[in-house]
Write an enzyme that holds these catalytic residues in place. Structure first.
Site, PDB file in Angstrom:
ATOM      1  N   LYS A 143       0.805  -1.190   0.000  1.00 15.51           N
ATOM      2  CA  LYS A 143       0.000   0.000   0.000  1.00 15.51           C
ATOM      3  C   LYS A 143       0.849   1.255   0.000  1.00 15.51           C
ATOM      4  O   LYS A 143       0.431   2.318  -0.448  1.00 15.51           O
ATOM      5  CB  LYS A 143      -0.894   0.015   1.266  1.00 15.51           C
ATOM      6  N   GLY A 144       2.046   1.136   0.543  1.00 16.51           N
ATOM      7  CA  GLY A 144       2.870   2.308   0.838  1.00 16.51           C
ATOM      8  C   GLY A 144       3.183   3.235  -0.322  1.00 16.51           C
ATOM      9  O   GLY A 144       3.418   4.422  -0.126  1.00 16.51           O
TER      10      GLY A 144
ATOM     11  N   ASP B  25       7.277   3.289  -1.541  1.00 17.92           N
ATOM     12  CA  ASP B  25       7.555   4.305  -0.529  1.00 17.92           C
ATOM     13  C   ASP B  25       9.007   4.311  -0.083  1.00 17.92           C
ATOM     14  O   ASP B  25       9.666   5.340  -0.104  1.00 17.92           O
ATOM     15  CB  ASP B  25       6.599   4.123   0.675  1.00 17.92           C
TER      16      ASP B  25
ATOM     17  N   ASP C 123      14.218  -0.395   1.994  1.00 19.74           N
ATOM     18  CA  ASP C 123      14.725  -0.716   3.326  1.00 19.74           C
ATOM     19  C   ASP C 123      15.681  -1.903   3.195  1.00 19.74           C
ATOM     20  O   ASP C 123      16.815  -1.734   2.756  1.00 19.74           O
ATOM     21  CB  ASP C 123      13.501  -1.001   4.214  1.00 19.74           C
TER      22      ASP C 123
ATOM     23  N   LYS D   6      16.931   3.873   2.684  1.00 22.44           N
ATOM     24  CA  LYS D   6      17.643   3.648   3.945  1.00 22.44           C
ATOM     25  C   LYS D   6      18.763   2.633   3.702  1.00 22.44           C
ATOM     26  O   LYS D   6      18.593   1.438   3.962  1.00 22.44           O
ATOM     27  CB  LYS D   6      16.676   3.131   5.010  1.00 22.44           C
TER      28      LYS D   6
ATOM     29  N   VAL E  20      10.405   5.565   9.609  1.00 23.89           N
ATOM     30  CA  VAL E  20       9.706   6.771   9.174  1.00 23.89           C
ATOM     31  C   VAL E  20       8.236   6.481   8.872  1.00 23.89           C
ATOM     32  O   VAL E  20       7.881   5.362   8.504  1.00 23.89           O
ATOM     33  CB  VAL E  20      10.396   7.397   7.931  1.00 23.89           C
TER      34      VAL E  20
ATOM     35  N   ARG F  94      -0.317   6.858   7.379  1.00 25.39           N
ATOM     36  CA  ARG F  94      -0.060   6.930   5.929  1.00 25.39           C
ATOM     37  C   ARG F  94      -0.494   8.262   5.332  1.00 25.39           C
ATOM     38  O   ARG F  94       0.044   8.716   4.339  1.00 25.39           O
ATOM     39  CB  ARG F  94      -0.811   5.820   5.184  1.00 25.39           C
TER      40      ARG F  94
HETATM   41  P1  IMP Z   1      12.013  -3.836   2.315  1.00 30.02           P
HETATM   42  O1  IMP Z   1      12.557  -4.207   3.661  1.00 30.02           O
HETATM   43  O2  IMP Z   1      12.966  -2.955   1.565  1.00 30.02           O
HETATM   44  O3  IMP Z   1      11.597  -5.054   1.557  1.00 30.02           O
HETATM   45  O4  IMP Z   1      10.715  -2.973   2.584  1.00 30.02           O
HETATM   46  C1  IMP Z   1       9.480  -3.598   2.776  1.00 30.02           C
HETATM   47  C2  IMP Z   1       8.421  -2.641   3.186  1.00 30.02           C
HETATM   48  O5  IMP Z   1       8.566  -2.381   4.577  1.00 30.02           O
HETATM   49  C3  IMP Z   1       8.421  -1.259   2.559  1.00 30.02           C
HETATM   50  O6  IMP Z   1       7.851  -1.229   1.291  1.00 30.02           O
HETATM   51  C4  IMP Z   1       7.578  -0.527   3.560  1.00 30.02           C
HETATM   52  O7  IMP Z   1       6.214  -0.759   3.308  1.00 30.02           O
HETATM   53  C5  IMP Z   1       8.002  -1.155   4.870  1.00 30.02           C
HETATM   54  N1  IMP Z   1       8.998  -0.299   5.550  1.00 30.02           N
HETATM   55  C6  IMP Z   1      10.332  -0.402   5.571  1.00 30.02           C
HETATM   56  N2  IMP Z   1      10.888   0.581   6.301  1.00 30.02           N
HETATM   57  C7  IMP Z   1       9.848   1.336   6.751  1.00 30.02           C
HETATM   58  C8  IMP Z   1       9.754   2.520   7.547  1.00 30.02           C
HETATM   59  O8  IMP Z   1      10.729   3.121   8.013  1.00 30.02           O
HETATM   60  N3  IMP Z   1       8.492   2.982   7.771  1.00 30.02           N
HETATM   61  C9  IMP Z   1       7.373   2.393   7.282  1.00 30.02           C
HETATM   62  N4  IMP Z   1       7.417   1.292   6.534  1.00 30.02           N
HETATM   63  C10 IMP Z   1       8.645   0.765   6.272  1.00 30.02           C
HETATM   64 MG    MG Z   2       5.750  -1.080   0.999  1.00 28.84          MG
END
Ligand code: IMP
Ligand code: MG
Length: 185
Positions: free
Chosen positions: A44-45, A104, A107, A135, A157, A169
């Site tokens: 959703k982000g 969004d 991470d 990040k 964040v 959101r």
């Molecule tokens: P990934 O760890 O890069 O696979 O990120 C997976 C998902 O975790 C992202 O698309 C976000 O929806 C969520 N996410 C990661 N870091 C944050 C944060 O700091 N705030 C809110 N959601 C996060």
């Molecule tokens: Mg996401």
């Protein structure tokens, strides 16, 4: 800015900074002269950033088609197994097209690595990634975004599409909790 700030969520990137950055990113993307562009918005982000970015792209005269994908990584955010699955897929062919995956935050990178591999496996001509927040310290998969709004340390964040336990959101800016957050992404 402060008068619109939610209690406990300190603005890290303001509405004004975000708007300027979105315009800059649209300009960069337009300069890459995408062909048969398909914007794949990660739910959703990614929805808030994507809504701003596609309109900024329109002002750059970039035509595109929009699709949504919903992905989920197995396990909790803190301890993900690295396994990602498609919860809701896009509904069009991507073969031969330029795909722009919009999310969004980058991470661990596990989600977006999966999304890009998926688009490439399906024959995309190019599968680029645009994120509002990067990040780098949190990275576990070998992946970088092509278009980044802002880079920040390993903060949790919220706002501008990003949630903590399904809240926040809707904030028009990206913020951090003044005290330790209780939720997860
Ligand atoms: P990934 O760890 O890069 O696979 O990120 C997976 C998902 O975790 C992202 O698309 C976000 O929806 C969520 N996410 C990661 N870091 C944050 C944060 O700091 N705030 C809110 N959601 C996060
Ligand atoms: Mg996401």
């Amino acid at each position: 800015m402060t008068e619109t700030a939610a209690k406990n969520v300190k603005p890290l990137f303001s509405q004004e900074e975000i708007a300027a950055r979105v315009t800059g990113l649209a300009h960069e993307i337009a300069a890459s002269e995408p062909k048969r562009l398909l914007a794949v918005i990660v739910l959703k982000g990614g929805f808030v950033f994507a809504a701003d970015l596609v309109r900024a792209l329109a002002l750059e005269n970039v035509r595109l088609e929009i699709e949504f994908i919903s992905l989920s990584s197995y396990g909790t955010r803190q301890k993900t197994s690295g396994e990602v699955r498609v919860v809701r897929d896009i509904e069009v062919e991507v073969a031969g097209r330029d795909v722009l995956i919009i999310d969004d935050v980058l991470d661990s990178g596990l989600t977006l690595k999966f999304a890009r591999d998926l688009m490439q496996t399906r024959g995309a001509r190019r599968a680029a990634i645009a994120v509002m927040v990067n990040k780098p310290e949190a990275r576990r998969a070998e992946i970088e975004a092509d278009y980044v709004g802002f880079t920040c340390p390993n903060y949790f964040v919220v706002g501008y599409g990003m949630d903590a336990a399904h809240a926040w959101r809707e904030l028009p800016y990206v913020g951090v909790f003044e005290s330790t957050p209780s939720g997860t992404g």
